[in-house]
Design an enzyme around this catalytic site. Structure first.
Site, PDB file in Angstrom:
ATOM      1  N   ASP A 128       0.902 -47.299 -44.521  1.00  0.00           N
ATOM      2  CA  ASP A 128       1.376 -46.612 -45.719  1.00  0.00           C
ATOM      3  C   ASP A 128       2.794 -47.042 -46.087  1.00  0.00           C
ATOM      4  O   ASP A 128       3.676 -47.082 -45.234  1.00  0.00           O
ATOM      5  CB  ASP A 128       1.355 -45.099 -45.460  1.00  0.00           C
ATOM      6  CG  ASP A 128       1.887 -44.308 -46.629  1.00  0.00           C
ATOM      7  OD1 ASP A 128       1.230 -44.314 -47.680  1.00  0.00           O
ATOM      8  OD2 ASP A 128       2.965 -43.702 -46.494  1.00  0.00           O
ATOM      9  N   GLU A 133      -0.622 -51.283 -47.420  1.00  0.00           N
ATOM     10  CA  GLU A 133      -0.472 -50.633 -48.729  1.00  0.00           C
ATOM     11  C   GLU A 133       0.892 -51.049 -49.269  1.00  0.00           C
ATOM     12  O   GLU A 133       1.908 -50.435 -48.974  1.00  0.00           O
ATOM     13  CB  GLU A 133      -0.563 -49.114 -48.624  1.00  0.00           C
ATOM     14  CG  GLU A 133      -0.650 -48.448 -49.997  1.00  0.00           C
ATOM     15  CD  GLU A 133       0.537 -47.566 -50.382  1.00  0.00           C
ATOM     16  OE1 GLU A 133       0.655 -47.233 -51.564  1.00  0.00           O
ATOM     17  OE2 GLU A 133       1.359 -47.218 -49.512  1.00  0.00           O
TER      18      GLU A 133
HETATM   19  C1  GLC Z   1       1.955 -44.139 -50.309  1.00  0.00           C
HETATM   20  C2  GLC Z   1       0.876 -43.121 -50.617  1.00  0.00           C
HETATM   21  C3  GLC Z   1       1.422 -42.069 -51.523  1.00  0.00           C
HETATM   22  C4  GLC Z   1       2.598 -41.405 -50.854  1.00  0.00           C
HETATM   23  C5  GLC Z   1       3.633 -42.430 -50.384  1.00  0.00           C
HETATM   24  C6  GLC Z   1       4.613 -41.825 -49.425  1.00  0.00           C
HETATM   25  O1  GLC Z   1       2.341 -44.847 -51.429  1.00  0.00           O
HETATM   26  O2  GLC Z   1      -0.239 -43.753 -51.165  1.00  0.00           O
HETATM   27  O3  GLC Z   1       0.448 -41.110 -51.848  1.00  0.00           O
HETATM   28  O4  GLC Z   1       3.193 -40.500 -51.744  1.00  0.00           O
HETATM   29  O5  GLC Z   1       3.045 -43.524 -49.709  1.00  0.00           O
HETATM   30  O6  GLC Z   1       4.037 -41.630 -48.165  1.00  0.00           O
END
Ligand code: GLC
Length: 620
Positions: A256, A298
């Site tokens: 993440d 991500e």
């Molecule tokens: C990522 C997640 C998002 C979250 C962020 C902080 O981008 O997809 O939903 O707010 O990380 O953890």
């Protein structure tokens, strides 16, 4: 040491040591990591070791055309982990082989960013169940041929995490886990080049914490404390967490917000080279201790930067195995609004090749908003102004532009940058909500066509497509999200509805909206599985067709090529047959999604509204 472990040390220790050496000057860190890995491996259950053996022999399992992803919140999909387990049959019916359950580890009490503020990485959020339930769920999923992905939130922890609590209590060891500043001097220096992720509800990147008596780095919300990854203790903590989760049967970790891990003054503190060195070392540790586990990055960043998360140059194939294809997602929505694929072609051509051992995770919607990542130069190349096109897309998807079919909402209106991101479910953004409200059967047909065409682009692109929960039955926006005070200021909750299982029953009726979408997607999955050319080892290339509303996608593969045509408009579109024959396909082709023969000897081809054609050469 066991011979298999020894063999994997041979294979991956160099990656581990090299990655660590780029970030941590102390060579003893590698010894510490090896010790942790060996310990975790000793605790690895027998059935997971068998899974390791199988995956070492089939390392491309996630690249196969049969790999189909599904992303859902455990509570919204099944209520609890046991509830999710009782719904595994539904996933199997659809053809899903990879399930991403949104954050389910123990979050802080109160607002927690949908679970992205983790308080304890070793326990499950109480209302969902226990670690035993998670273990039982992974076993059931595995029995059904489904792999489990969980989030690894590694840029930050909840303010209530033990590390943060001990930092506030003054323990020096734990203060070094975070970025704490006594005054504004350094935060102000950093802020000069830092963007804001949530300008509306969490402006700025630092939060004064009275108990810590420091400015704390908080990229996201004020209760999400960024970790200091330059501290090897933080790295070692995460080695343990990664292997702990692997030993529960987790197959893939979604890294993440990985882009934000490393901070450097004068930059936007994203995509720094150290991020990749850290990922390389972490992945090597996981490969040694639990080789069936993979990583998914991500990183919602530009084309050149995102490929680095899959590894380029000396890091080719050494970092994440999967990465989200954000540009493809954005460009599909852009093409549907403008009925024009030229910007999509231009933008996707910017992508350097990815390593052949990795894959794009393609998606149309996820739990987050859509940011209009449209490059000004790309827009200019097709004769558009980038800023005006982004304004158009926001207006269009918020339902403000004339002729818009969409019913989304603006998320994080940022007057400083002009950015207005968009929330909404795929169905509501694609016109289904508007059509249903207007009781307009033709508009319903168009919306269904649009949704299936968009999904066909994903499913035909190569790399696991990730369905977002409810899109397979056309779930509309949840306008009731504001009733929960913890969600009211964050309209991303509009596209995070609970699964309405009664409505899902309607999928059995082939004339219902639910049935048409569900069958359409199931058909895409079944067809995809038969096409060896969709293996992610090869890249899709994108092409113009001379008709702006029609996109051509080509997959060249030893098992036979696939040429795909997509009409992104509600009108019949005609293209020159050369849009297909120029890619080496002649004579008669088979449209694999319909079984129809397509004669390539004529001068033109006529594509019905929202047609999706996957063509293979017919056997001579
Ligand atoms: C990522 C997640 C998002 C979250 C962020 C902080 O981008 O997809 O939903 O707010 O990380 O953890």
């Amino acid at each position: 040491m066991e011979p298999d472990l020894l063999a994997r040390m041979d294979r991956w220790l160099p990656d581990l040591v090299a990655g660590l050496a780029e970030v941590y000057p102390d060579p003893a860190v590698a010894d510490r990591v090896v010790e942790l890995v060996v310990r975790a491996h000793r605790a690895r259950p027998e059935h997971l070791r068998a899974r390791d053996d199988a995956r070492v022999l089939r390392p491309d399992w996630f690249q196969l055309p049969s790999t189909i992803g599904y992303a859902a919140y455990a509570d919204r999909f099944g209520g609890t982990l046991q509830g999710v387990r009782s719904r595994v049959g539904y996933l199997a019916e659809l053809g899903v082989t990879y399930l991403h359950l949104m954050p389910l580890l123990k979050p802080r009490p109160g607002a927690n960013d949908g679970g992205y503020a983790v308080m304890d990485y070793r326990s499950v959020a109480e209302p969902l169940g226990t670690m035993d339930d998670l273990e039982a769920l992974t076993r059931t999923l595995h029995e059904h041929g489904i792999s489990l992905t969980l989030d690894l939130v590694l840029n930050h922890v909840a303010r209530e995490h033990e590390w943060a609590a001990r930092a506030r209590a003054g323990e020096q060891r734990y203060r070094r886990y975070f970025h704490l500043f006594a005054d504004r001097t350094e935060p102000d220096q950093y802020e000069r080049s830092l963007p804001e992720v949530f300008p509306t509800f969490a402006p700025g990147n630092f939060t004064w914490d009275e108990d810590a008596s420091a400015w704390v780095w908080t990229t996201f919300n004020r209760w999400q404390w960024d970790l200091d990854w330059s501290n090897p203790d933080v790295f070692c903590e995460f080695v343990e967490i990664v292997l702990f989760l692997a030993n529960q049967g987790v197959d893939c970790l979604r890294l993440d917000a990985i882009a934000f891990l490393w901070k450097r003054k004068g930059t936007n503190c994203q995509n720094q080279p150290e991020v990749h060195a850290i990922t390389q070392a972490l992945r090597a540790a996981a490969r040694i201790g639990a080789p069936s586990m993979i990583f998914k990055a991500e990183a919602i960043v530009g084309p050149v930067q995102v490929v680095e998360y899959l590894g380029t140059g000396r890091r080719e194939g050494r970092v994440s195995d999967l990465a989200y294809h954000n540009s493809l997602m954005v460009q599909i929505w852009s093409a549907l609004a403008s009925r024009d694929c030229r910007l999509l072609v231009r933008s996707l051509r910017r992508f350097p090749p990815k390593p052949t051992t990795t894959a794009w995770a393609t998606y149309l919607r996820c739990h987050d908003d859509i940011g209009w990542a449209v490059d000004d130069d790309d827009a200019l190349a097709v004769g558009w102004d980038g800023h005006l096109h982004r304004v158009f897309l926001s207006d269009f998807y918020a339902g403000l532009a004339p002729g818009s079919f969409s019913r989304g909402e603006v998320f994080q209106d940022n007057p400083a940058t002009g950015d207005r991101r968009i929330s909404g479910t795929a169905a509501s953004l694609a016109g289904l909500e508007e059509a249903v409200l207007a009781q307009d059967p033709q508009a319903v047909d168009e919306a269904i066509g649009r949704l299936l065409c968009a999904h066909a682009v994903l499913f035909g692109f190569g790399g696991p497509p990730l369905l977002y929960m409810g899109d397979e039955i056309g779930l509309l926006n949840d306008r009731g999200y504001g009733d929960d005070p913890e969600h009211a200021d964050d309209n991303r909750w509009m596209h995070r509805p609970k699964m309405p299982w009664e409505q899902a029953q309607l999928r059995a009726d082939p004339r219902s909206v639910q049935g048409r979408l569900f069958d359409g997607i199931r058909h895409l999955i079944a067809t995809r599985t038969t096409l060896a050319a969709l293996h992610a080892a090869v890249e899709a290339t994108v092409h113009e067709t001379g008709n702006a509303s029609v996109l051509a996608t080509v997959r060249r593969h030893a098992a036979g090529n696939v040429v795909q045509l997509y009409n992104v408009s509600e009108h019949v579109q005609v293209v020159d047959t050369s849009s297909v024959t120029r890619h080496g396909m002649t004579g008669t082709a088979t449209q694999r999604l319909s079984g129809a023969a397509v004669d390539l000897n004529g001068a033109t081809l006529a594509l019905p509204p929202y047609a999706a054609w996957w063509l293979t050469a017919s056997p001579p």
